[in-house]
Scaffold this motif. Structure first.
Motif, PDB file in Angstrom:
ATOM      1  N   LEU A  86      19.045  10.441  16.999  1.00 49.11           N
ATOM      2  CA  LEU A  86      18.195  11.443  16.371  1.00 49.11           C
ATOM      3  C   LEU A  86      17.378  10.777  15.272  1.00 49.11           C
ATOM      4  N   VAL A  87      16.060  10.901  15.379  1.00 50.04           N
ATOM      5  CA  VAL A  87      15.160  10.272  14.419  1.00 50.04           C
ATOM      6  C   VAL A  87      14.177  11.299  13.881  1.00 50.04           C
ATOM      7  N   ASP A  88      13.593  10.989  12.716  1.00 50.70           N
ATOM      8  CA  ASP A  88      12.595  11.881  12.152  1.00 50.70           C
ATOM      9  C   ASP A  88      11.218  11.543  12.718  1.00 50.70           C
ATOM     10  N   GLY A  89      10.181  12.124  12.139  1.00 49.81           N
ATOM     11  CA  GLY A  89       8.834  11.921  12.650  1.00 49.81           C
ATOM     12  C   GLY A  89       8.312  10.511  12.509  1.00 49.81           C
ATOM     13  N   ALA A 105       4.732   2.261  18.208  1.00 49.94           N
ATOM     14  CA  ALA A 105       3.614   2.039  17.285  1.00 49.94           C
ATOM     15  C   ALA A 105       3.828   2.808  15.985  1.00 49.94           C
ATOM     16  N   CYS A 106       4.333   4.035  16.103  1.00 48.44           N
ATOM     17  CA  CYS A 106       4.606   4.840  14.915  1.00 48.44           C
ATOM     18  C   CYS A 106       5.691   4.196  14.054  1.00 48.44           C
ATOM     19  N   ALA A 107       6.747   3.692  14.693  1.00 46.44           N
ATOM     20  CA  ALA A 107       7.823   3.040  13.949  1.00 46.44           C
ATOM     21  C   ALA A 107       7.307   1.798  13.235  1.00 46.44           C
ATOM     22  N   PHE A 108       6.443   1.035  13.897  1.00 47.32           N
ATOM     23  CA  PHE A 108       5.861  -0.147  13.263  1.00 47.32           C
ATOM     24  C   PHE A 108       5.081   0.238  12.013  1.00 47.32           C
ATOM     25  N   HIS A 109       4.240   1.274  12.136  1.00 50.26           N
ATOM     26  CA  HIS A 109       3.482   1.740  10.972  1.00 50.26           C
ATOM     27  C   HIS A 109       4.430   2.183   9.856  1.00 50.26           C
ATOM     28  N   ALA A 110       5.485   2.895  10.221  1.00 52.88           N
ATOM     29  CA  ALA A 110       6.417   3.415   9.210  1.00 52.88           C
ATOM     30  C   ALA A 110       7.111   2.275   8.470  1.00 52.88           C
ATOM     31  N   ILE A 111       7.566   1.266   9.220  1.00 53.39           N
ATOM     32  CA  ILE A 111       8.268   0.147   8.588  1.00 53.39           C
ATOM     33  C   ILE A 111       7.327  -0.634   7.668  1.00 53.39           C
ATOM     34  N   THR A 112       6.133  -0.945   8.156  1.00 53.41           N
ATOM     35  CA  THR A 112       5.202  -1.729   7.337  1.00 53.41           C
ATOM     36  C   THR A 112       4.760  -0.941   6.105  1.00 53.41           C
ATOM     37  N   ASN A 113       4.542   0.352   6.258  1.00 53.28           N
ATOM     38  CA  ASN A 113       4.146   1.170   5.110  1.00 53.28           C
ATOM     39  C   ASN A 113       5.249   1.235   4.063  1.00 53.28           C
ATOM     40  N   ARG A 114       6.482   1.432   4.510  1.00 57.64           N
ATOM     41  CA  ARG A 114       7.580   1.520   3.548  1.00 57.64           C
ATOM     42  C   ARG A 114       7.821   0.177   2.854  1.00 57.64           C
ATOM     43  N   LEU A 115       7.688  -0.917   3.597  1.00 56.61           N
ATOM     44  CA  LEU A 115       7.843  -2.225   2.973  1.00 56.61           C
ATOM     45  C   LEU A 115       6.776  -2.467   1.919  1.00 56.61           C
ATOM     46  N   ALA A 116       5.613  -1.851   2.110  1.00 57.09           N
ATOM     47  CA  ALA A 116       4.509  -2.004   1.157  1.00 57.09           C
ATOM     48  C   ALA A 116       4.524  -0.924   0.081  1.00 57.09           C
ATOM     49  N   GLY A 117       5.536  -0.054   0.104  1.00 58.50           N
ATOM     50  CA  GLY A 117       5.630   0.994  -0.905  1.00 58.50           C
ATOM     51  C   GLY A 117       4.771   2.206  -0.643  1.00 58.50           C
ATOM     52  N   ILE A 172       3.816   5.768   1.728  1.00 55.91           N
ATOM     53  CA  ILE A 172       4.474   6.837   2.486  1.00 55.91           C
ATOM     54  C   ILE A 172       3.895   6.860   3.899  1.00 55.91           C
ATOM     55  N   PRO A 173       4.732   6.683   4.920  1.00 54.51           N
ATOM     56  CA  PRO A 173       4.207   6.644   6.296  1.00 54.51           C
ATOM     57  C   PRO A 173       3.864   8.031   6.818  1.00 54.51           C
ATOM     58  N   LYS A 174       2.970   8.058   7.788  1.00 54.91           N
ATOM     59  CA  LYS A 174       2.607   9.299   8.444  1.00 54.91           C
ATOM     60  C   LYS A 174       3.483   9.506   9.675  1.00 54.91           C
ATOM     61  N   PRO A 175       3.825  10.749   9.993  1.00 52.74           N
ATOM     62  CA  PRO A 175       4.693  11.008  11.149  1.00 52.74           C
ATOM     63  C   PRO A 175       3.937  10.906  12.468  1.00 52.74           C
ATOM     64  N   LEU A 176       4.707  10.753  13.513  1.00 50.33           N
ATOM     65  CA  LEU A 176       4.170  10.714  14.865  1.00 50.33           C
ATOM     66  C   LEU A 176       3.481  12.028  15.204  1.00 50.33           C
TER      67      LEU A 176
END
Length: 377
Positions: free
Chosen positions: A251-254, A293-305, A307-311
């Motif tokens: 179970l994962v979030d957006g 692709a969404c997970a990649f964006h989320a990880i890179t955004n969080r590493l950069a501080g 807030i990622p956008k949901p799928l």
């Protein structure tokens, strides 16, 4: 988390390879990929493999060459989510991680029916597709169980390759239930043209050495059986204490992050990704690519501080080959209901071939293309 995080990616299918390469290229992270075989399997071509066609051999080390990715060929035995480490079947030193990408995919559920594991071939697994190919050299009759996209592509490929054999398609539902009326009509004509015998609303209860036993007591003769009727996911997420649904999917979030463990992301068939309106993405390469692709964006955004956008996904589509020169492209809603105009015939076969080339060649080598395709809210 450490200044230079270590990201472990479990699984090197379509989503695992693309995500690992993107993370290695776009972040300062150290990336390790763990996979149970040393080659990439084009799962969407397994029906071609089963029918005797040549499929590209792609060693993973070639795909990861020059990326800096550490590749471990081993079987994942256990995930210790508290200690953030992965145990391997070989007994080698456990792989520690700061972030984990769970991309182990799905496999055929051969335990669903008595005798399936012993007497049927799961086309979703390359090695079993090869065994079906070998058995087809002497088999006079073959039965394909399941009429989803994999079953339809398998049965039509076999019938087209072996026009002198008896080819049967057995489905527990109606043929083409997920298609529009025009799509169903085209599907029936295509199977008739190929001489495929269709048994609808026929539930298989047992598979033995000479065929299938149906719930109504009828026996369907077959020298070879291809199983495409159901898929399941590895139990590792459940065993690790990660939140899963009733099918065992994480179970994962957006943003594809685990609902129970924020240092774990789930992509592909092994995760139940929800869209903004609550729909769960179906298993499949297309939805899996968007989720990756969404997970990649989320990880890179969080590493950069950031807030990622949901799928955000609003529509889906089924693109099914029906042999080398025919196919069906059916737009659907996210719940699987057909919508819009269905496309059929040779143009769809050409589209499917282009999709296979893109996912099995370009996207693996240039995964940025998959990021461009992802729609973010």
């Amino acid at each position: 988390m450490t200044t230079t995080p270590h990201i472990a990616v479990l699984g090197a299918g379509y989503t695992g390879v693309a995500t690992a390469k993107l993370l290695a290229k776009r972040t300062g992270a150290t990336v390790t990929v763990i996979n149970n075989r040393d080659r990439f399997v084009e799962r969407m071509r397994n029906h071609q493999l089963a029918s005797g066609q040549q499929v590209r051999h792609m060693p993973l080390r070639d795909l990861f060459k020059g990326t800096g990715i550490r590749l471990i060929i081993d079987q994942v035995m256990r995930i210790d989510a508290d200690e953030r480490q992965v145990a391997l079947a070989s007994g080698a030193e456990p792989v520690r991680y700061d972030l984990l990408v769970y991309a182990l995919g799905s496999h055929a559920d051969l335990d669903a029916v008595s005798g399936a594991a012993e007497h049927a071939h799961a086309v979703a697994v390359a090695e079993q597709a090869e065994r079906l190919r070998d058995q087809m050299r002497t088999a006079s009759t073959v039965a394909v169980v399941g009429a989803g996209p994999t079953g339809l592509e398998t049965v039509t490929a076999l019938a087209e390759t072996y026009p002198d054999r008896s080819v049967r398609l057995v489905t527990s539902g109606g043929l083409g239930d997920t298609l529009s009326e025009r799509g169903r009509e085209h599907l029936h004509r295509a199977l008739d043209r190929l001489g495929i015998q269709v048994l609808e609303h026929a539930k298989v209860t047992k598979i033995d050495t000479d065929g299938l036993l149906l719930e109504d007591g009828k026996h369907v003769t077959a020298d070879a059986v291809a199983w495409t009727a159901g898929f399941t996911v590895p139990k590792l997420a459940h065993e690790a204490g990660l939140a899963v649904d009733d099918r065992g999917r994480m179970l994962v979030d957006g943003t594809l992050r685990s609902l129970s463990h924020p240092d774990v992301y789930g992509i592909g068939d092994a995760a139940a990704a929800h869209t903004q309106d609550g729909h769960v993405l179906r298993m499949g390469c297309g939805p899996g690519g968007l989720a990756a692709a969404c997970a990649f964006h989320a990880i890179t955004n969080r590493l950069a501080g950031r807030i990622p956008k949901p799928l955000r996904v609003t529509t889906d589509a089924l693109c099914i080959s029906l042999g080398e020169r025919d196919g069906i492209l059916q737009p659907t809603d996210l719940d699987g209901s057909p919508r819009g105009k269905v496309h059929t015939g040779r143009p769809v076969a050409m589209i499917k071939k282009a999709v296979l080339r893109a996912t099995g060649w370009y996207n693996l080598r240039y995964p940025t293309l998959a990021v461009v395709a992802a729609r973010q809210g």
